[in-house]
Design an enzyme around this catalytic site. Structure first.
Site, PDB file in Angstrom:
ATOM      1  N   GLU A 228       0.792  -1.233   0.000  1.00  0.00           N
ATOM      2  CA  GLU A 228       0.000   0.000   0.000  1.00  0.00           C
ATOM      3  C   GLU A 228       0.825   1.285   0.000  1.00  0.00           C
ATOM      4  O   GLU A 228       0.540   2.210   0.766  1.00  0.00           O
ATOM      5  CB  GLU A 228      -0.949   0.022   1.204  1.00  0.00           C
ATOM      6  CG  GLU A 228      -1.888  -1.171   1.233  1.00  0.00           C
ATOM      7  CD  GLU A 228      -2.901  -1.119   2.376  1.00  0.00           C
ATOM      8  OE1 GLU A 228      -2.797  -0.223   3.229  1.00  0.00           O
ATOM      9  OE2 GLU A 228      -3.792  -1.980   2.399  1.00  0.00           O
TER      10      GLU A 228
ATOM     11  N   ASN B  65       2.239  -5.102  -3.194  1.00  0.00           N
ATOM     12  CA  ASN B  65       0.823  -5.410  -2.947  1.00  0.00           C
ATOM     13  C   ASN B  65       0.047  -4.129  -2.665  1.00  0.00           C
ATOM     14  O   ASN B  65       0.523  -3.252  -1.941  1.00  0.00           O
ATOM     15  CB  ASN B  65       0.770  -6.318  -1.701  1.00  0.00           C
ATOM     16  CG  ASN B  65      -0.575  -6.976  -1.476  1.00  0.00           C
ATOM     17  OD1 ASN B  65      -1.118  -7.610  -2.376  1.00  0.00           O
ATOM     18  ND2 ASN B  65      -1.123  -6.839  -0.269  1.00  0.00           N
TER      19      ASN B  65
ATOM     20  N   GLU C 219      -6.164 -10.646  -1.545  1.00  0.00           N
ATOM     21  CA  GLU C 219      -7.027 -10.413  -0.371  1.00  0.00           C
ATOM     22  C   GLU C 219      -8.492 -10.307  -0.776  1.00  0.00           C
ATOM     23  O   GLU C 219      -9.255  -9.501  -0.203  1.00  0.00           O
ATOM     24  CB  GLU C 219      -6.601  -9.124   0.352  1.00  0.00           C
ATOM     25  CG  GLU C 219      -5.141  -9.098   0.749  1.00  0.00           C
ATOM     26  CD  GLU C 219      -4.724  -7.875   1.559  1.00  0.00           C
ATOM     27  OE1 GLU C 219      -5.611  -7.145   2.044  1.00  0.00           O
ATOM     28  OE2 GLU C 219      -3.512  -7.661   1.704  1.00  0.00           O
TER      29      GLU C 219
ATOM     30  N   ASP D 297     -12.298 -10.160  -1.206  1.00  0.00           N
ATOM     31  CA  ASP D 297     -13.595 -10.378  -0.562  1.00  0.00           C
ATOM     32  C   ASP D 297     -14.624  -9.562  -1.341  1.00  0.00           C
ATOM     33  O   ASP D 297     -14.295  -8.526  -1.924  1.00  0.00           O
ATOM     34  CB  ASP D 297     -13.631 -10.069   0.947  1.00  0.00           C
ATOM     35  CG  ASP D 297     -12.897  -8.810   1.373  1.00  0.00           C
ATOM     36  OD1 ASP D 297     -12.944  -7.811   0.629  1.00  0.00           O
ATOM     37  OD2 ASP D 297     -12.291  -8.813   2.459  1.00  0.00           O
TER      38      ASP D 297
HETATM   39  C1  XIL Z   1      -6.541  -6.228   8.196  1.00  0.00           C
HETATM   40  C2  XIL Z   1      -6.893  -7.341   9.161  1.00  0.00           C
HETATM   41  O1  XIL Z   1      -7.844  -8.204   8.551  1.00  0.00           O
HETATM   42  C3  XIL Z   1      -7.472  -6.775  10.433  1.00  0.00           C
HETATM   43  O2  XIL Z   1      -7.640  -7.776  11.414  1.00  0.00           O
HETATM   44  C4  XIL Z   1      -6.550  -5.676  10.994  1.00  0.00           C
HETATM   45  O3  XIL Z   1      -7.164  -5.081  12.118  1.00  0.00           O
HETATM   46  C5  XIL Z   1      -6.258  -4.629   9.948  1.00  0.00           C
HETATM   47  O4  XIL Z   1      -5.712  -5.263   8.808  1.00  0.00           O
HETATM   48  N1  XIL Z   1      -5.066  -4.688   3.571  1.00  0.00           N
HETATM   49  C6  XIL Z   1      -4.070  -5.480   4.084  1.00  0.00           C
HETATM   50  C7  XIL Z   1      -4.367  -6.375   5.250  1.00  0.00           C
HETATM   51  O5  XIL Z   1      -2.980  -5.533   3.516  1.00  0.00           O
HETATM   52  O6  XIL Z   1      -3.244  -6.566   6.062  1.00  0.00           O
HETATM   53  C8  XIL Z   1      -5.518  -5.822   6.070  1.00  0.00           C
HETATM   54  O7  XIL Z   1      -5.827  -6.759   7.099  1.00  0.00           O
HETATM   55  C9  XIL Z   1      -6.700  -5.561   5.182  1.00  0.00           C
HETATM   56  C10 XIL Z   1      -6.377  -4.534   4.134  1.00  0.00           C
END
Ligand code: XIL
Length: 463
Positions: A159, A204, A273, A275
């Protein structure tokens, strides 16, 4: 009535098949089997609740049966692995690596250089370039070095691009960028490569699924990848997080376009990631058409994934809607493959349908075959194999009354429940002579009672 019809149809099918039911169960493949045949990795995270032993037994049972790549939700992040300066804590990450090795699962490491979830002490050095470079180097050397050869791939930088219409580096609220400048990214890749030359190294980010228009995050990243490749910065992959909503219907094709752009540069694209959430307010009002729509979108991502030769991993950010960051942090809900009771949703079936529609002979793998030779020291996550092996066992018996399953002849047996397609839905230990099946929905199941070398299989109907 509908449930009755369904049950009686299943019961009839089962009766016709007689003892052949085990063959039916054995014939249903899992996601990981189909993924492996296609030279790909499909997985989900281990939620923090798993690391804290605060998750239902179904979670791990399904996880290791269905998936062949894993990521820690929070436990390999900076604040978890180096909570105090130069004091490393690898305990939770080690727990996941052991689990992965026991079950033949690939490990993704997440994440080394990220502006979020950085340990507080790092802020003591805000603005001190040389010190921050030393901190980041030490962190990467220790973390990547600790898991050298065990973590197949790292999100080296996470990020680092801002959210503005004209994308550029994230220049605020980032201790790394503000103190070091953009060179922190290049250096992070070089240090990670030095610590484990065999690991794949990814950049990422989120919102990469919004297309390659000029000024977009995706096109900015492609430009950086070009520059990194020209300068011999050892990047091998890009991860598109892909946290989307049900309305984002065009995003799968944008991911396809990104995969093609990266293929030109010799870089793999992974979905890291995924969803696909519904707005939180819709919880409780969702019907079959909504879940079908969600399934359709999952299917399109899986189609793109299987059709693009430079895609390797497809990771969903959670397994069950019972444990998802969407509800707590994103104002979204129900974005995953399994519902809160661990029942597979239409999204699960559409992933399977996509895999079945793309035969192994047509799917290209970006990996050498040896990547799949990972030795597997324990149960390699194949419940259908377990069922195939199961036979009758003398002195073992079970009896269901209401939802209480009474076991005789075994004191500490493991009791597992599989649905009619061989998918695990429940598992517990029999310690008191009986097991309560309260959380299990109505339906036909196969129970397996297992103690030492003894196995007992029996069909049951839960009403
Ligand atoms: C999220 C986790 O799911 C949570 O439990 C935590 O509080 C915050 O991070 N992008 C990412 C992940 O790269 O690491 C994040 O995970 C979601 C967004």
């Amino acid at each position: 009535m509908e449930m009755f019809n369904r049950l009686s149809r299943l019961a009839l099918g089962a009766a016709l098949l007689g003892t052949g039911i085990t063959d039916v169960l054995a014939a249903e493949p899992t996601i990981r089997e189909l993924a492996k045949e296609r030279g790909r990795f499909i997985g989900t995270i281990l939620n923090s609740e798993w690391f804290n032993d605060a998750i239902e037994p179904e979670f791990e049972q399904i996880h290791k049966t269905q998936f062949n790549v894993v990521v820690a939700e929070n436990e390999m992040k900076f604040d978890a692995t180096e909570p105090q300066e130069n004091e490393f804590n690898f305990a939770k990450g080690d727990k996941m690596v052991e689990y992965a090795q026991a079950n033949g699962i690939r490990v993704r490491g997440h994440a080394l250089a990220w502006h979020s979830q950085v340990a507080n002490w790092v802020n003591n050095y805000a603005g001190q370039k040389d010190k921050l470079l030393a901190v980041l180097k030490n962190h990467i050397e220790n973390v990547v070095g600790h898991w050298k050869g065990k973590v197949a791939e790292w999100d080296v930088v996470n990020e680092a691009v801002n959210d503005e219409y004209n994308a550029g580096w994230r220049s605020t609220n980032s201790v790394w960028y503000e103190g070091i400048g953009a060179e922190f990214l290049d250096s992070a890749f070089v240090w990670a490569h030095a610590a484990d030359p065999d690991a794949e190294l990814c950049y990422n980010d989120y919102s990469l699924e919004w297309g390659l228009r000029e000024g977009s995050k995706a096109s900015f990243v492609v430009e950086q990848v070009k520059r990194w490749k020209q300068n011999n910065i050892p990047i091998t992959c890009v991860g598109t997080q892909t946290h989307i909503e049900i309305a984002h219907e065009t995003t799968p094709q944008n991911v396809r376009a990104l995969a093609k752009a990266l293929a030109e540069l010799g870089v793999t694209l992974n979905i890291t990631e995924l969803d696909i959430g519904f707005p939180k307010g819709s919880a409780g009002q969702l019907g079959a058409a909504d879940y079908a729509k969600q399934g359709h979108l999952y299917r399109q991502f899986m189609d793109v994934f299987l059709e693009e030769p430079n895609m390797g991993e497809f990771v969903i950010w959670g397994l069950t809607d019972a444990h998802s960051w969407l509800d707590d942090q994103q104002g979204k809900t129900e974005g995953l493959l399994y519902d809160k009771q661990y029942k597979p949703k239409p999204a699960y079936d559409s992933i399977m349908a996509s895999l079945n529609a793309h035969p192994a002979s047509e799917v290209k793998s970006p990996y050498p075959e040896s990547v799949f030779d990972t030795p597997c020291s324990g149960n390699c996550g194949d419940s259908t194999i377990a069922i195939k092996l199961a036979t009758t066992a003398s002195n073992l018996s079970m009896h269901l009354s209401g939802r209480t399953l009474t076991i005789t002849g075994a004191v500490t047996a493991k009791v597992e429940l599989f649905d009619i397609q061989g998918r695990p839905v429940f598992s517990a230990k029999n310690e008191k002579g009986s097991v309560e099946l309260q959380g299990v929905s109505e339906g036909l199941y196969v129970v397996r009672v297992h103690e030492g070398s003894r196995n007992l299989l029996q069909r049951i109907a839960i009403k």
